[in-house]
Enzyme design. Sequence first.
Site, PDB file in Angstrom:
ATOM      1  N   ARG A   1     106.839  63.747  38.410  1.00  0.00           N
ATOM      2  CA  ARG A   1     105.910  62.770  38.996  1.00  0.00           C
ATOM      3  C   ARG A   1     105.863  61.493  38.145  1.00  0.00           C
ATOM      4  NH1 ARG A   1     102.044  64.972  42.269  1.00  0.00           N
ATOM      5  NH2 ARG A   1     102.826  66.783  43.403  1.00  0.00           N
TER       6      ARG A   1
ATOM      7  N   CYS B   1      92.077  67.387  39.389  1.00  0.00           N
ATOM      8  CA  CYS B   1      92.710  66.065  39.441  1.00  0.00           C
ATOM      9  C   CYS B   1      92.059  65.042  38.519  1.00  0.00           C
ATOM     10  CB  CYS B   1      92.714  65.549  40.876  1.00  0.00           C
ATOM     11  SG  CYS B   1      93.643  66.627  41.976  1.00  0.00           S
TER      12      CYS B   1
ATOM     13  N   LYS C   1     104.950  67.216  35.383  1.00  0.00           N
ATOM     14  CA  LYS C   1     104.292  65.996  34.911  1.00  0.00           C
ATOM     15  C   LYS C   1     104.592  65.706  33.443  1.00  0.00           C
ATOM     16  CE  LYS C   1     100.596  66.310  38.278  1.00  0.00           C
ATOM     17  NZ  LYS C   1      99.140  66.408  38.514  1.00  0.00           N
TER      18      LYS C   1
ATOM     19  N   LYS D   1     105.259  70.836  41.200  1.00  0.00           N
ATOM     20  CA  LYS D   1     105.168  69.523  40.565  1.00  0.00           C
ATOM     21  C   LYS D   1     105.437  69.632  39.067  1.00  0.00           C
ATOM     22  CE  LYS D   1     100.874  69.046  42.032  1.00  0.00           C
ATOM     23  NZ  LYS D   1      99.435  68.749  42.213  1.00  0.00           N
TER      24      LYS D   1
ATOM     25  N   CYS E   1      90.581  64.068  50.887  1.00  0.00           N
ATOM     26  CA  CYS E   1      91.315  65.193  50.296  1.00  0.00           C
ATOM     27  C   CYS E   1      91.097  66.470  51.112  1.00  0.00           C
ATOM     28  CB  CYS E   1      90.872  65.422  48.854  1.00  0.00           C
ATOM     29  SG  CYS E   1      91.732  66.839  48.155  1.00  0.00           S
TER      30      CYS E   1
ATOM     31  N   CYS F   1      87.534  62.670  40.811  1.00  0.00           N
ATOM     32  CA  CYS F   1      88.696  62.692  41.711  1.00  0.00           C
ATOM     33  C   CYS F   1      88.280  62.140  43.067  1.00  0.00           C
ATOM     34  CB  CYS F   1      89.232  64.107  41.837  1.00  0.00           C
ATOM     35  SG  CYS F   1      88.139  65.155  42.806  1.00  0.00           S
TER      36      CYS F   1
ATOM     37  N   ARG G   1     101.157  57.027  47.692  1.00  0.00           N
ATOM     38  CA  ARG G   1     100.985  56.905  46.235  1.00  0.00           C
ATOM     39  C   ARG G   1     102.241  56.246  45.647  1.00  0.00           C
ATOM     40  NH1 ARG G   1     100.086  62.620  43.624  1.00  0.00           N
ATOM     41  NH2 ARG G   1      98.000  62.511  44.548  1.00  0.00           N
TER      42      ARG G   1
ATOM     43  N   CYS H   1      87.102  70.228  43.584  1.00  0.00           N
ATOM     44  CA  CYS H   1      87.626  71.606  43.683  1.00  0.00           C
ATOM     45  C   CYS H   1      88.273  71.949  42.350  1.00  0.00           C
ATOM     46  CB  CYS H   1      88.605  71.717  44.858  1.00  0.00           C
ATOM     47  SG  CYS H   1      90.298  71.234  44.459  1.00  0.00           S
TER      48      CYS H   1
HETATM   49 FE1  SRM Z   1      95.807  65.951  42.208  1.00  0.00          FE
HETATM   50  C1  SRM Z   1      96.464  67.905  44.873  1.00  0.00           C
HETATM   51  C2  SRM Z   1      94.535  63.577  44.156  1.00  0.00           C
HETATM   52  C3  SRM Z   1      95.901  63.835  39.588  1.00  0.00           C
HETATM   53  C4  SRM Z   1      96.157  68.620  40.061  1.00  0.00           C
HETATM   54  N1  SRM Z   1      95.619  65.751  44.186  1.00  0.00           N
HETATM   55  C5  SRM Z   1      95.994  66.656  45.135  1.00  0.00           C
HETATM   56  C6  SRM Z   1      95.864  66.067  46.545  1.00  0.00           C
HETATM   57  C7  SRM Z   1      97.187  65.438  46.901  1.00  0.00           C
HETATM   58  C8  SRM Z   1      95.333  67.031  47.621  1.00  0.00           C
HETATM   59  C9  SRM Z   1      96.327  67.812  48.443  1.00  0.00           C
HETATM   60  O1  SRM Z   1      97.237  68.458  47.880  1.00  0.00           O
HETATM   61  O2  SRM Z   1      96.166  67.812  49.650  1.00  0.00           O
HETATM   62  C10 SRM Z   1      94.777  64.982  46.261  1.00  0.00           C
HETATM   63  C11 SRM Z   1      94.766  63.790  47.200  1.00  0.00           C
HETATM   64  C12 SRM Z   1      93.370  63.282  47.371  1.00  0.00           C
HETATM   65  C13 SRM Z   1      93.282  61.999  48.083  1.00  0.00           C
HETATM   66  O3  SRM Z   1      92.691  61.973  49.191  1.00  0.00           O
HETATM   67  O4  SRM Z   1      93.754  60.992  47.580  1.00  0.00           O
HETATM   68  C14 SRM Z   1      95.000  64.726  44.788  1.00  0.00           C
HETATM   69  N2  SRM Z   1      95.419  64.033  41.960  1.00  0.00           N
HETATM   70  C15 SRM Z   1      94.798  63.238  42.863  1.00  0.00           C
HETATM   71  C16 SRM Z   1      94.404  61.921  42.251  1.00  0.00           C
HETATM   72  C17 SRM Z   1      94.455  60.746  43.219  1.00  0.00           C
HETATM   73  C18 SRM Z   1      93.006  62.074  41.632  1.00  0.00           C
HETATM   74  C19 SRM Z   1      92.295  60.812  41.271  1.00  0.00           C
HETATM   75  O5  SRM Z   1      91.162  60.718  41.723  1.00  0.00           O
HETATM   76  O6  SRM Z   1      92.819  59.964  40.563  1.00  0.00           O
HETATM   77  C20 SRM Z   1      95.411  61.869  41.097  1.00  0.00           C
HETATM   78  C21 SRM Z   1      96.718  61.233  41.501  1.00  0.00           C
HETATM   79  C22 SRM Z   1      97.685  61.225  40.374  1.00  0.00           C
HETATM   80  C23 SRM Z   1      98.941  60.452  40.621  1.00  0.00           C
HETATM   81  O7  SRM Z   1      98.883  59.230  40.686  1.00  0.00           O
HETATM   82  O8  SRM Z   1      99.996  61.086  40.685  1.00  0.00           O
HETATM   83  C24 SRM Z   1      95.620  63.345  40.836  1.00  0.00           C
HETATM   84  N3  SRM Z   1      96.072  66.166  40.189  1.00  0.00           N
HETATM   85  C25 SRM Z   1      95.959  65.168  39.282  1.00  0.00           C
HETATM   86  C26 SRM Z   1      95.855  65.719  37.962  1.00  0.00           C
HETATM   87  C27 SRM Z   1      95.643  64.943  36.680  1.00  0.00           C
HETATM   88  C28 SRM Z   1      96.927  64.587  35.999  1.00  0.00           C
HETATM   89  O9  SRM Z   1      98.011  64.856  36.515  1.00  0.00           O
HETATM   90  O10 SRM Z   1      96.857  64.007  34.917  1.00  0.00           O
HETATM   91  C29 SRM Z   1      95.925  67.096  38.096  1.00  0.00           C
HETATM   92  C30 SRM Z   1      95.778  68.130  36.952  1.00  0.00           C
HETATM   93  C31 SRM Z   1      96.988  68.234  36.107  1.00  0.00           C
HETATM   94  C32 SRM Z   1      97.932  69.252  36.642  1.00  0.00           C
HETATM   95  O11 SRM Z   1      98.699  68.913  37.545  1.00  0.00           O
HETATM   96  O12 SRM Z   1      97.892  70.387  36.177  1.00  0.00           O
HETATM   97  C33 SRM Z   1      96.065  67.360  39.502  1.00  0.00           C
HETATM   98  N4  SRM Z   1      96.300  67.905  42.423  1.00  0.00           N
HETATM   99  C34 SRM Z   1      96.315  68.848  41.430  1.00  0.00           C
HETATM  100  C35 SRM Z   1      96.535  70.145  42.011  1.00  0.00           C
HETATM  101  C36 SRM Z   1      96.626  71.493  41.241  1.00  0.00           C
HETATM  102  C37 SRM Z   1      97.976  71.737  40.689  1.00  0.00           C
HETATM  103  C38 SRM Z   1      98.114  73.099  40.105  1.00  0.00           C
HETATM  104  O13 SRM Z   1      98.927  73.285  39.201  1.00  0.00           O
HETATM  105  O14 SRM Z   1      97.453  74.036  40.560  1.00  0.00           O
HETATM  106  C39 SRM Z   1      96.622  69.947  43.412  1.00  0.00           C
HETATM  107  C40 SRM Z   1      96.854  71.021  44.490  1.00  0.00           C
HETATM  108  C41 SRM Z   1      98.267  71.471  44.564  1.00  0.00           C
HETATM  109  O15 SRM Z   1      99.179  70.922  43.952  1.00  0.00           O
HETATM  110  O16 SRM Z   1      98.465  72.443  45.279  1.00  0.00           O
HETATM  111  C42 SRM Z   1      96.455  68.530  43.634  1.00  0.00           C
HETATM  112 FE1  SF4 Z   2      91.117  67.019  46.009  1.00  0.00          FE
HETATM  113 FE2  SF4 Z   2      90.511  68.984  44.386  1.00  0.00          FE
HETATM  114 FE3  SF4 Z   2      92.149  67.079  43.573  1.00  0.00          FE
HETATM  115 FE4  SF4 Z   2      89.627  66.542  43.874  1.00  0.00          FE
HETATM  116  S1  SF4 Z   2      90.463  68.029  42.409  1.00  0.00           S
HETATM  117  S2  SF4 Z   2      91.327  65.273  44.654  1.00  0.00           S
HETATM  118  S3  SF4 Z   2      89.054  67.789  45.587  1.00  0.00           S
HETATM  119  S4  SF4 Z   2      92.579  68.519  45.175  1.00  0.00           S
END
Ligand code: SRM
Ligand code: SF4
Length: 563
Positions: free
Chosen positions: A142, A476, A208, A206, A433, A427, A73, A472
């Site tokens: 981030r 995201c 943000k 993380k 993922c 997502c 990324r 899930c």
């Molecule tokens: Fe996310 C984890 C994809 C934006 C909340 N996110 C992941 C992981 C890395 C899975 C993992 O931990 O193994 C995913 C990778 C999937 C893949 O195969 O690519 C993933 N997140 C994404 C992306 C690619 C979604 C998308 O389809 O665009 C976004 C990449 C953003 C970037 O460029 O940095 C993405 N993730 C977000 C957002 C939205 C935002 O930030 O505006 C959120 C919700 C906001 C927040 O953080 O509260 C988000 N991602 C999470 C979480 C839950 C965090 C939490 O506080 O519980 C996880 C899991 C974790 O961190 O344990 C996670």
């Molecule tokens: Fe993966 Fe869940 Fe984030 Fe979708 S919402 S990319 S399933 S961690």
Amino acid sequence: MSRELSHVEHIKQRSRFLRGSLLESLADNHTGAIREDDTALIKFHGSYQQDDRDLREERRQQKLEPAYSFMIRTRTPGGVVTPEQWLALDAVAMRFANHSLRLTTRQAFQFHGVIKRELKATLQAINASLIDTVSACGDVNRNVLVSANPLLSQAHAEVHDWARRLSLHLKPSSRAYSELWLDEERIAGGEPESEPLYGETYLPRKFKIAFAIPPDNDVDVFAHDLGFIAVIENGVLAGFNVSVGGGMGATHGDASTYPLLGHLIGFVTPGQLFAVAEAVLTSQRDFGNREQRKHARLKYTIEKLGLDAFRREVESRAGFSLAPLRDFRFDHNGDRFGWREGHDGRWHLTLRIEAGRIADKPDALHLTGLREIAIVHTGEFRLTPNQNLVIANVGARQRGDIDAQVQRHGLDLYRHATPLRLNALACVALPTCGLAMAEAERYLPELLQKVEGLLKRHGLSNAPIHLRISGCPNGCSRPYLGEIALVGKAPGRYNLMLGADRQGQRLNALYRENIDETAFLAALDALFADYAAGRESDEGFGDFLLRRNVVQPARNIAIKVIP
Ligand code: SRM
Ligand code: SF4
């Protein structure tokens, strides 16, 4: 409650500022994986170890290790790249990844399917285009989001510049990235390494940041740990209203985890921006929960300390009091599509990219098309926080050429798609993922077709309804801010959430739990019928459902404001 530090805290502590045993892991030719501790550290370098989940079972039966690969990324504050950089990233996708570029909800590019043996060469190729991946993942600040159209006024450009500088300011100072991936030598006898801002264990979780420029809330500013809402008075950037403690993540069945919207705590001038950002970040560093990662985000730290106490802590660290909030109004989250004219007579074209995935498919060669546009384009490309793409800074005379290329390559979805399709977010989910419980990106086209069918039946094809799906509950695609959201529970099963607004200021609420497609389509069909019959003019679907008490507001529906 346990006072034991979480496993990841120990890994960070003994990592020598994020080096761990990554060198050894990369050199080990016996496996496509890296060592377990290193899987936590590599995130700080902008990469995740993954495996192809479609192949998991088959490989297990064949007694093969999972089909490991790496997601990478970028750190691209505000999502801006030049055409040259676009071409370089396209070449990386074709040479090292799965022949696609994935635009994320945080204005970054993701590459999927990079194998360990080529990880270093891939990161070097990305860095050669002057884009890095430092802190794109991991317990650090981030990629910083900025409203996607910063060229609409001089002040927009200034806001973008503040965001870019803040991203640099909050970048970790460890040299591990340069050493490991770019072959930079350690200077013998040089200064001992330190992380003045983060310390050796970085943040608990993380972190943000997003910058919004009203009336657009395309960044969903209240979903972030720290939000800056630009206040532009008479064309001049006066400063920012500050919001703290937003976050989307939750865990099914664990009521102690939940999405929350940020709280507005005051106003700062541009000159106070870095101080307040550092104060919020270091307060989280020092008070965040390092025992349980599920409770480690800033939203929980603020709940633990209390909002007033948190604000006093921030003010004391920053060395000044926050000023009273200034007026602002959001009228919209999501993107605005099509051509828009900038303040200087230049033009910006926002294209719809479904689920952010740019690839060549039999029916449309999107990757090829954008490559051809990048060859002739003289402005920039801007990624939106909603997985879409702006071809920015186009002269009036070049518009025709861009339009022709866009049409030739089927990139003109924005001209004919329904509002539902234009605004939907999904997502990544399966197959890459590791946390996905259900499909999202791959299911989106079929899902949209079915929901569009229902809308048509009720004469609602033009209703600008925001739908978001995630595989899930991590959130995201920021699903809890969707008027309709499907949150994955198990293969083919989702929680149906309803009732957010279209300004990004109200969370949705659970309507039906763990239901399959037949059940959620039936539920939507009935609700669309009511909406078509009973909506007030211009009333949003989410607002209608709330007025009719179909869903009750979830916690933290209104944004708490400290007067
Ligand atoms: Fe996310 C984890 C994809 C934006 C909340 N996110 C992941 C992981 C890395 C899975 C993992 O931990 O193994 C995913 C990778 C999937 C893949 O195969 O690519 C993933 N997140 C994404 C992306 C690619 C979604 C998308 O389809 O665009 C976004 C990449 C953003 C970037 O460029 O940095 C993405 N993730 C977000 C957002 C939205 C935002 O930030 O505006 C959120 C919700 C906001 C927040 O953080 O509260 C988000 N991602 C999470 C979480 C839950 C965090 C939490 O506080 O519980 C996880 C899991 C974790 O961190 O344990 C996670
Ligand atoms: Fe993966 Fe869940 Fe984030 Fe979708 S919402 S990319 S399933 S961690």
